[in-house]
Design an enzyme around this catalytic site. Structure first.
Site, short mmCIF file in Angstrom:
data_model
loop_
_atom_site.label_atom_id
_atom_site.label_comp_id
_atom_site.label_asym_id
_atom_site.label_seq_id
_atom_site.Cartn_x
_atom_site.Cartn_y
_atom_site.Cartn_z
CD GLU A 106 -2.86 1.30 2.31
OE1 GLU A 106 -2.85 0.45 3.21
OE2 GLU A 106 -3.75 2.17 2.18
CB CYS A 152 -7.50 3.12 4.08
SG CYS A 152 -7.96 2.23 5.57
CG ASN A 172 -9.11 -2.11 2.58
OD1 ASN A 172 -8.52 -3.17 2.66
ND2 ASN A 172 -8.92 -1.12 3.41
CD GLU A 173 -9.39 -2.31 7.54
OE1 GLU A 173 -9.61 -1.13 7.85
OE2 GLU A 173 -8.52 -3.00 8.06
O1 AHR Z 1 -2.28 -1.35 6.81
C1 AHR Z 1 -2.70 -0.06 7.12
C2 AHR Z 1 -4.21 0.09 7.07
O2 AHR Z 1 -4.80 -0.73 8.02
C3 AHR Z 1 -4.85 -0.32 5.78
O3 AHR Z 1 -4.83 0.68 4.86
C4 AHR Z 1 -6.23 -0.63 6.19
O4 AHR Z 1 -6.84 -1.58 5.37
C5 AHR Z 1 -6.12 -1.06 7.62
O5 AHR Z 1 -7.00 -0.39 8.44
#
Ligand code: AHR
Length: 660
Positions: free
Chosen positions: A50, A245, A376-377
């Site tokens: 990321e 994120c 993602n989340e």
């Molecule tokens: O790994 C950092 C963040 O942690 C990521 O962007 C997210 O998916 C999680 O909350």
């Protein structure tokens, strides 16, 4: 630094075999060689990239100039004007819609040739410059004057010494790329780039760029080779990208859109990085995304290091911790189309719309994309609804693509339970679970998948890291206590490889001067990088993956923390080896007998690799990158069993060749 246990001299001397009087003797471990439990997916241990902590710009993307096209919100962020006369001029002009992806450029006007006038770029917390290395300077210039300005480039060390120079003379005419290669005569991790303008007249400039020659595979404008090498050394099964994120965006407008990251570099629209403002205690106002490391480079990286690509796409929901903006269901079309088009970009023939873009970038052959993540989340009913719409469209067109979904940010609780229930009903294929928790959680959860439902979906342990303080706390450390607890947990993932098919630590990279989140797997500055203890745990698992899980028991029970011991065993059918991983979380060394059932004899050379520290707080650093580092030793096994010593607080990996 607190010591874990008392006998460090014995601990470090007894890597192997010789039974030491001070050690405790444990009941034998039995490995059933002829009773494989399940297959291990080649994707089992992967990585999660990321763009957080300067992972892309300022990190793996080897560009040294920050804000090269003046597209940051403040167009001169990262730049300083060097002048001795107030009449000399710099203007930032905007082409607007006629060049929507890259509207701004700089116009330099010189009236007084006797005065000095220049621009200085500060790089990403400086520029890493190496003595003897060739640097490739380039820019786009346009000139309407009869006597255009000449350009002199200087690399200047932190102490003010000129450690590299080059000259350029843009000619009269429309936008054109000019280049100059030169060698550096000094090394510095915090150098700057000065660009001096000589003569009288004016020149328009854009895409001012500086790359080292020693990029990964020597690709012009490519990736930082030392960082890619650290990834390649992990031999990852997959690369998840681009997040995290960052996929979601603070609001929908700042979500990651892969189409903006491919094609000509000057046509990729620079955008703010969502981690720029996320943490008040770690504000990073100069964090943007140039997308120099875009989706083409991502697929190419995965291919280079032998990993499957696993792209994650926006599902039409912005980060629910931030704006929680949601695209209405009847406006989800463009989001779904992006997913469909990405499959075409990766796999389509070179004469399809998006396959043609890939081919034009130098890769006519397909990238062979097999998996894709939706969101993602995310959590809640809105996510399930959107996920279903994506599944319908993607499976309708590309039934062979495996889809990854998720249960949100936590490994339990009401959002998790809701998603797990709904996703089971929808026959989800692979479900992403995230665990950011303290080391005790990781030890306790080594059995998490022992009783998981085998009739449902497969697990993607998509983001995990033990937090020494608390989730994303700036004081978190990549210490040995955390790494050891992750090793214990990972034996549980491995033992359950019939249900767990992908795993990745998170986040991957952090710049020592530009990070927002900690802990992170790999740390770097502008010249050097090191793997954390957690990195070596990951490496030992993924370099010793095996193909089949074998039962490994003590007193007929799996090794799930009884007397502080965690363990797993696998068979590697390709190399005809048994691989045993044992994690001793106690402060005492242990005399351990390991016995093999289901074979006549094990007769051969074997390799033991031990990762250990006497100090739970031990960390690696740029200055001391090998404080916690694997030690490798050969030994011989005869008959059907052998004895070994498990040092206090250690992770041991045994590779034993089966007799023919
Ligand atoms: O790994 C950092 C963040 O942690 C990521 O962007 C997210 O998916 C999680 O909350």
């Amino acid at each position: 630094m607190r010591k874990w246990f008392i006998n460090s001299v014995l601990g470090s001397a007894c890597l192997l075999l010789s039974i030491h009087l001070a050690a405790q003797t444990a009941r034998p471990i039995v490995v059933d060689v002829d009773k494989p439990i399940s297959s291990i997916q080649p994707t089992m241990w992967g990585i999660f990239f990321e763009d957080i902590n300067f992972a892309a710009d300022g990190g793996i993307y080897a560009e040294l100039v920050k804000n090269r096209s003046f597209e940051f919100a403040k167009p001169l962020m990262g730049w300083k004007i060097l002048k001795t006369d107030a009449t000399e001029g710099l203007l930032i002009l905007n082409r607007g819609d006629s060049n929507a992806a890259n509207p701004r450029f700089a116009r330099i006007t010189r009236n007084n040739p006797d005065e000095k006038f220049g621009l200085e770029n500060e790089g990403f917390r400086g520029m890493g410059i190496k003595k003897g290395m060739t640097y490739h300077f380039s820019l786009l210039a346009k000139n309407t004057e009869a006597y255009p300005l000449k350009i002199r480039v200087e690399l200047v060390s932190e102490k003010g010494q000129v450690i590299g120079t080059a000259n350029l003379a843009p000619e009269k005419g429309d936008w054109r790329r000019y280049t100059a290669d030169f060698a550096a005569i000094g090394t510095d991790s915090k150098a700057k780039l000065d660009i001096w303008f000589e003569g009288q007249g004016s020149v328009d400039l854009d895409m001012i760029s500086l790359f080292p020659d020693d990029t990964w595979k020597n690709r012009p404008g490519g990736l930082r080779a030392d960082l890619v090498q650290l990834l390649a050394d992990l031999k990852p099964g997959f690369v998840r990208f681009p997040g995290g994120c960052i996929v979601e965006g603070y609001e929908l407008a700042t979500r990651y859109q892969w189409k903006n990251t491919v094609g000509k570099i000057e046509d990729r629209k620079t955008m703010i990085n969502r981690w720029n403002t996320e943490f008040k205690h770690r504000l990073t106002p100069d964090y943007y995304q140039s997308f120099g490391m875009g989706f083409f480079e991502y697929f190419q990286l995965a291919e280079d290091i032998g990993a499957e690509p696993l792209p994650i796409l926006s599902c039409g929901m912005a980060c629910q911790y931030n704006s929680a903006e949601v695209a209405p269901m009847d406006q989800l079309g463009p989001y779904i189309q992006d997913a469909l088009d990405l499959v075409e970009f990766a796999n389509g023939a070179a004469d399809t719309k998006w396959g043609k873009v890939r081919a034009s970038m130098g890769h006519p052959a397909p990238f062979n994309l097999k998996m894709m993540g939706i969101g993602n989340e995310q959590w809640g009913a809105q996510y399930i609804e959107r996920y279903e719409a994506f599944v319908k469209a993607i499976k309708g067109k590309y039934p062979e693509i495996k889809l990854v979904t998720g249960t949100g940010p936590s490994p339990d609780g009401k959002f998790f339970d809701f998603a797990a229930k709904e996703l089971k009903k929808l026959h989800a294929e692979i479900v992403d679970e995230h665990y950011y928790a303290n080391p005790e959680w990781f030890l306790q959860n080594a059995t998490r998948y022992d009783k998981y439902d085998r009739s449902g979906y497969k697990i993607f342990a998509g983001e995990y890291a033990a937090q020494s303080k608390s989730g994303a706390n700036p004081d978190n450390k990549n210490n040995w206590r955390c790494a050891l607890s992750e090793a214990a947990f990972m034996t549980g993932l491995e033992r359950n490889a019939d249900v767990v098919s992908l795993c990745s630590y998170a986040p991957l990279f952090a710049h020592v001067d530009g990070w927002q989140w900690t802990p992170d797997l790999i740390w770097f500055d502008n010249l050097n990088a090191y793997g954390t203890p957690n990195y070596y745990v990951q490496k030992l698992f993924s370099n010793n993956k095996g193909t089949q899980v074998l039962p490994a028991t003590r007193d007929k029970l799996p090794l799930t923390g009884q007397n502080g011991l965690y363990g797993s065993a696998v068979l590697d059918k390709e190399t005809n080896e048994i691989i045993i991983k044992l994690v001793n979380t106690t402060g005492k060394m242990v005399n351990q007998t390991i016995t093999f059932d289901g074979v006549k004899r094990i007769g051969s050379k074997a390799i033991l690799t031990v990762l250990k520290s006497d100090y739970p707080d031990a960390v690696n650093s740029l200055e001391q990158p090998n404080q916690v580092y694997p030690a490798r030793q050969e030994f011989f096994v005869k008959g059907k069993s052998f004895q070994t010593i498990l040092p206090a607080s250690s992770f041991s990996v045994y590779r034993i060749t089966l007799a023919k």
